[in-house]
Design a protein around this motif. Structure first.
Motif, PDB file in Angstrom:
ATOM      1  N   PRO A  65      -1.857  -0.991   9.886  1.00 21.94           N
ATOM      2  CA  PRO A  65      -1.824  -2.318  10.499  1.00 21.94           C
ATOM      3  C   PRO A  65      -0.642  -2.465  11.451  1.00 21.94           C
ATOM      4  O   PRO A  65       0.369  -1.763  11.338  1.00 21.94           O
ATOM      5  CB  PRO A  65      -1.653  -3.245   9.294  1.00 21.94           C
ATOM      6  CG  PRO A  65      -0.890  -2.421   8.300  1.00 21.94           C
ATOM      7  CD  PRO A  65      -1.414  -1.022   8.471  1.00 21.94           C
ATOM      8  N   THR A  66      -0.791  -3.385  12.391  1.00 22.53           N
ATOM      9  CA  THR A  66       0.341  -3.777  13.234  1.00 22.53           C
ATOM     10  C   THR A  66       1.367  -4.497  12.362  1.00 22.53           C
ATOM     11  O   THR A  66       1.016  -5.278  11.478  1.00 22.53           O
ATOM     12  CB  THR A  66      -0.131  -4.725  14.349  1.00 22.53           C
ATOM     13  OG1 THR A  66      -1.159  -4.063  15.103  1.00 22.53           O
ATOM     14  CG2 THR A  66       1.017  -5.130  15.262  1.00 22.53           C
TER      15      THR A  66
ATOM     16  N   ILE B  61       2.391  -8.814   8.836  1.00 20.41           N
ATOM     17  CA  ILE B  61       1.157  -8.108   9.169  1.00 20.41           C
ATOM     18  C   ILE B  61       0.110  -9.157   9.543  1.00 20.41           C
ATOM     19  O   ILE B  61      -0.148 -10.078   8.747  1.00 20.41           O
ATOM     20  CB  ILE B  61       0.635  -7.279   7.978  1.00 20.41           C
ATOM     21  CG1 ILE B  61       1.646  -6.193   7.600  1.00 20.41           C
ATOM     22  CG2 ILE B  61      -0.726  -6.657   8.302  1.00 20.41           C
ATOM     23  CD1 ILE B  61       1.251  -5.409   6.356  1.00 20.41           C
TER      24      ILE B  61
ATOM     25  N   ASP C 127      -5.806 -10.426   9.912  1.00 21.73           N
ATOM     26  CA  ASP C 127      -7.053  -9.689  10.105  1.00 21.73           C
ATOM     27  C   ASP C 127      -6.859  -8.179  10.041  1.00 21.73           C
ATOM     28  O   ASP C 127      -7.826  -7.422  10.056  1.00 21.73           O
ATOM     29  CB  ASP C 127      -7.727 -10.090  11.420  1.00 21.73           C
ATOM     30  CG  ASP C 127      -6.833  -9.873  12.627  1.00 21.73           C
ATOM     31  OD1 ASP C 127      -5.677  -9.411  12.459  1.00 21.73           O
ATOM     32  OD2 ASP C 127      -7.276 -10.172  13.756  1.00 21.73           O
ATOM     33  N   GLU C 128      -5.596  -7.718   9.959  1.00 20.33           N
ATOM     34  CA  GLU C 128      -5.330  -6.286   9.831  1.00 20.33           C
ATOM     35  C   GLU C 128      -4.814  -5.922   8.451  1.00 20.33           C
ATOM     36  O   GLU C 128      -4.591  -4.738   8.159  1.00 20.33           O
ATOM     37  CB  GLU C 128      -4.308  -5.837  10.897  1.00 20.33           C
ATOM     38  CG  GLU C 128      -4.775  -5.990  12.321  1.00 20.33           C
ATOM     39  CD  GLU C 128      -3.784  -5.378  13.304  1.00 20.33           C
ATOM     40  OE1 GLU C 128      -3.298  -4.261  13.029  1.00 20.33           O
ATOM     41  OE2 GLU C 128      -3.478  -6.030  14.318  1.00 20.33           O
ATOM     42  N   TYR C 129      -4.645  -6.920   7.593  1.00 17.99           N
ATOM     43  CA  TYR C 129      -4.084  -6.666   6.266  1.00 17.99           C
ATOM     44  C   TYR C 129      -5.035  -5.796   5.446  1.00 17.99           C
ATOM     45  O   TYR C 129      -6.239  -6.050   5.394  1.00 17.99           O
ATOM     46  CB  TYR C 129      -3.841  -7.989   5.542  1.00 17.99           C
ATOM     47  CG  TYR C 129      -3.123  -7.854   4.222  1.00 17.99           C
ATOM     48  CD1 TYR C 129      -1.791  -7.473   4.167  1.00 17.99           C
ATOM     49  CD2 TYR C 129      -3.782  -8.120   3.029  1.00 17.99           C
ATOM     50  CE1 TYR C 129      -1.117  -7.362   2.960  1.00 17.99           C
ATOM     51  CE2 TYR C 129      -3.122  -8.022   1.810  1.00 17.99           C
ATOM     52  CZ  TYR C 129      -1.797  -7.640   1.780  1.00 17.99           C
ATOM     53  OH  TYR C 129      -1.134  -7.534   0.585  1.00 17.99           O
TER      54      TYR C 129
ATOM     55  N   THR D 282      -5.706  -2.642   6.125  1.00 18.01           N
ATOM     56  CA  THR D 282      -6.182  -1.503   6.925  1.00 18.01           C
ATOM     57  C   THR D 282      -5.163  -0.366   6.844  1.00 18.01           C
ATOM     58  O   THR D 282      -3.996  -0.592   6.515  1.00 18.01           O
ATOM     59  CB  THR D 282      -6.398  -1.920   8.389  1.00 18.01           C
ATOM     60  OG1 THR D 282      -5.138  -2.359   8.943  1.00 18.01           O
ATOM     61  CG2 THR D 282      -7.409  -3.060   8.482  1.00 18.01           C
TER      62      THR D 282
END
Length: 348
Positions: free
Chosen positions: A289-290, A279, A282-284, A286
């Motif tokens: 996440p991607t 992951i 910066d998306e962890y 959320t």
């Protein structure tokens, strides 16, 4: 996952595994950010774990050939802290690894398994060094480099007692070590007046008793990533100009990297033992996440690891932040940076 693991702890192994699967133990996590978790260790998990250690150890010894067939100082914890309702032991996987290590390798360990049962930390470190100092030690391995500092400091702090014990073939009665452990160690405590005289000469010359004076070390093995790197400059005082080899990103849940060179926390992703997803940092945390796979990560970027293994962990968020530093073939090289909450264990 915890409801299923709780059922396995009660003996309902089919909550996560095929019928007849053996649970060798439950590895306890360190509990840095929450209560310790119970990780099921099956024969397959143990084999994957050991394969990673074998690759790491073989490469380290090929790079330091003068360490082959010489003694090793290693620090382990007991594999049985308590038992699960099913009767399976719960404790440190390092204890299971040591207990099932090949006899050829175990003969070079300076400390037998019973050392893990010493509760008092000073007594444990002293006993480890009492057994190790007279030997031809080639390398040392422990997770936290602070343990290496404590071992060296305890040996120097109690140097008069240590030299006397080595001369007489004893283990100081002032150390709180149980009689059962003392009995198990008796055959290893041989009088060695020649070694004692050599150590006394070192103390007269230097005023201290540090490993750099009495061992021919080839390398030290320990974590170097994250805050662990802060300890490394302190090691030279006690151990001399000896290279360090990171042991890799390892947890109770499994091995995630295998370092292949000295002086770096980066290691190749352990792709043969587990399946990994990433992951972007910066998306962890959320909601959606991607999630990318090993071939999709980018060098220089930071990620949080997800792992799937043979122990019932599926897309398990271990909470470790890593940086991709390069590639070996198609496998990424990763280095540990921190836990998700930026916490670190305190030891010693």
């Amino acid at each position: 996952l915890s409801p299923y693991i709780d059922r396995v702890r009660r003996g309902e192994t089919q909550a996560l595994f095929r019928p007849g699967e053996r649970i060798l133990m439950f590895a306890l996590t360190s509990g840095t950010t929450a209560e310790p978790k119970y990780i099921p260790i099956t024969p397959r998990v143990l084999a994957d774990y050991r394969r990673g250690w074998n690759v790491w150890g073989l490469k380290a010894l090929l790079d330091h050939r003068d360490c082959i067939l010489r003694h090793i100082v290693q620090v382990t914890s007991p594999m049985e802290d308590h038992r699960a309702p099913s009767g399976a032991p719960c404790g440190a996987i390092t204890g299971l690894l040591a207990a099932t290590q090949k006899r050829l390798v175990r003969r070079y360990y300076t400390s037998p398994l019973v050392i893990a049962g010493i509760k008092d930390s000073v007594a444990k470190y002293y006993t480890i060094m009492r057994l190790a100092v007279p030997e031809d030690v080639a390398w040392m391995v422990t997770a936290n480099p602070s343990t290496l500092l404590l071992l060296a400091r305890r040996a120097d702090e109690y140097r008069e007692r240590l030299i006397r014990d080595i001369h007489d073939g004893t283990l100081s009665a002032e150390m709180p070590v149980g009689n059962d452990i003392r009995a198990a160690l008796r055959s290893r405590l041989k009088p060695d007046p020649a070694c004692a005289r050599r150590l006394e000469a070192i103390v007269r010359e230097h005023g201290t008793l540090y490993p750099r004076h009495y061992w021919r070390l080839g390398f030290l093995a320990h974590w170097m990533g994250g805050t662990m790197g802060l300890y490394v400059p302190q090691l030279a005082k006690y151990y001399g100009d000896v290279p360090s080899r990171d042991i890799g990103l390892i947890a109770s849940e499994g091995r995630m990297s295998i370092p292949l060179a000295d002086g770096t926390p980066a290691g190749v992703l352990a792709v043969t033992g587990q399946f990994f997803e990433f992951i972007p940092a910066d998306e962890y945390g959320t909601p959606k996440p991607t999630v990318v796979r090993s071939h999709e990560v980018r060098e220089g970027e930071e990620y949080f690891l997800l792992l799937t293994n043979a122990g019932g962990l599926y897309r398990y968020d271990i909470g470790d932040r890593v940086r991709v530093t390069g590639r070996l073939g198609e496998a990424p090289l990763v280095e540990f940076l921190s836990r998700d909450a930026h916490t670190s264990s305190l030891t010693g």
